[in-house]
Scaffold this active site. Sequence first.
Site, PDB file in Angstrom:
ATOM      1  N   PRO A   1       0.838  -1.199   0.000  1.00 64.59           N
ATOM      2  CG  PRO A   1      -0.588  -1.498   1.801  1.00 64.59           C
ATOM      3  CD  PRO A   1       0.691  -1.989   1.217  1.00 64.59           C
ATOM      4  CD  GLU A   2       4.145   2.739  -2.446  1.00 62.56           C
ATOM      5  OE1 GLU A   2       4.454   3.759  -1.798  1.00 62.56           O
ATOM      6  OE2 GLU A   2       4.913   1.789  -2.603  1.00 62.56           O
TER       7      GLU A   2
ATOM      8  CG  HIS B   1      -3.883 -14.229   6.313  1.00 66.37           C
ATOM      9  ND1 HIS B   1      -2.668 -14.740   6.718  1.00 66.37           N
ATOM     10  CD2 HIS B   1      -4.289 -14.995   5.282  1.00 66.37           C
ATOM     11  CE1 HIS B   1      -2.357 -15.774   5.953  1.00 66.37           C
ATOM     12  NE2 HIS B   1      -3.328 -15.951   5.079  1.00 66.37           N
TER      13      HIS B   1
ATOM     14  NE  ARG C   1       5.481 -10.427   2.472  1.00 60.11           N
ATOM     15  CZ  ARG C   1       6.372  -9.917   1.635  1.00 60.11           C
ATOM     16  NH1 ARG C   1       5.961  -9.285   0.562  1.00 60.11           N
ATOM     17  NH2 ARG C   1       7.656 -10.041   1.871  1.00 60.11           N
TER      18      ARG C   1
ATOM     19  NE  ARG D   1      18.087  13.949   0.360  1.00 62.62           N
ATOM     20  CZ  ARG D   1      17.747  14.921   1.208  1.00 62.62           C
ATOM     21  NH1 ARG D   1      17.712  16.159   0.797  1.00 62.62           N
ATOM     22  NH2 ARG D   1      17.436  14.643   2.456  1.00 62.62           N
TER      23      ARG D   1
END
Length: 275
Positions: A2-3, A93, A111, A155
Site C-alpha cells: 500500500p502506497e 490473516h 505478511r 543531494r
Amino acid sequence: MPELPEVEVTRITLAERLCGGQVTSARLGKPLRWPLGCAPQRLAGLRIGEMARRGKYLWLPLSGTQDAGGLLMHLGMSGSLNLADAPLPPGAHDHFELVTTRGTLRLTDPRRFGAIVWSDAIDADPAARLLARLGPEPFDPALTPLSFHRALKARRTPIKAALLSGELVVGAGNIYVSEALFRAGIDPRARSDAVSKPRAEKLLAALRQTLSRAIALGGSTLRDFRDAHGMSGAFQDEALVYGREGQPCQRCGGTVRRIVQAQRSTYFCTGCQRR
Ligand code: ZN
C-alpha cells in the site's frame, strides 16, 4: 505494498464512518511488526475521533474521561483495513480487531509487517519517534517549489533515488516517481543537485498531480477495502511510462526504456526526459 494514495483512500473511506463512535472491545491475533503497547481492554469505552494520516501512517485518536491517546496504524507490505457491520469470524490473516458502535474495524495482513501501536498522543512516543523521520507531506502548502528545490540541491544522488528516499517528500513510491519524472521531462538519472529551480517546480507539480490522480482513482474504483491493492493497478492502466518497457512513448513515439536504479525498476523515455 500500500502506497500513500491507498492509505489516503483508506482514511477517506473510514474517517467519517468511525468518527464519534465508541470502542466496545479489541482483540489481537498473531504478533505484528510492533506490539500494541497496551492491554486491549484499555481501549474499551474510548470515543473515536477523526482519523488522520501522516505519510503512510494512520492515526486514530481515542479519548475517554480518564484516558486519551490513539492508535498509530501502518499497513506494512500487505495490510488492509476493513470496517464491517456484521463481520465474518476472524480469519487466519486477521490480526487486529476493534469492535466499535460503528462496526468492526479489522486489520488483515498476511505478511504481518503492518502494525497497530498505542501512543498517548501523536506527538508523544512511540508515535513521535516513528513519525520523526518522515519528510514533508506532498500536499502541505509549506512544501513550496523553493523549499523543494533547496532539498534537491542538498543531494548528490540521482533524482530518482532522492525522491524515493521519502526525505524530500513522503509517499512518492516507485510508480509515482517514474510517472512524475516523465511528466516533468526529467531524466531519472539526472543528479538531484543539478535540477534547476523551474524544473524542480515542474516536478513538484507533476508529483502532486500524479498522487492526486491515484487517490481519485482509488476513491472511484475501490468498493471493498480488501481490494485496496488493486488500486495501483487502476492507476497503472493509465501510466505513461511505468510498466511500458519497449512500448512506444505516447508523447514522442520513441521507445520506453527500463533501467534498474537502487534495485528498483525505472521506466523513462530518453526523447522526452533530459538530464
Ligand atoms: Zn517520449
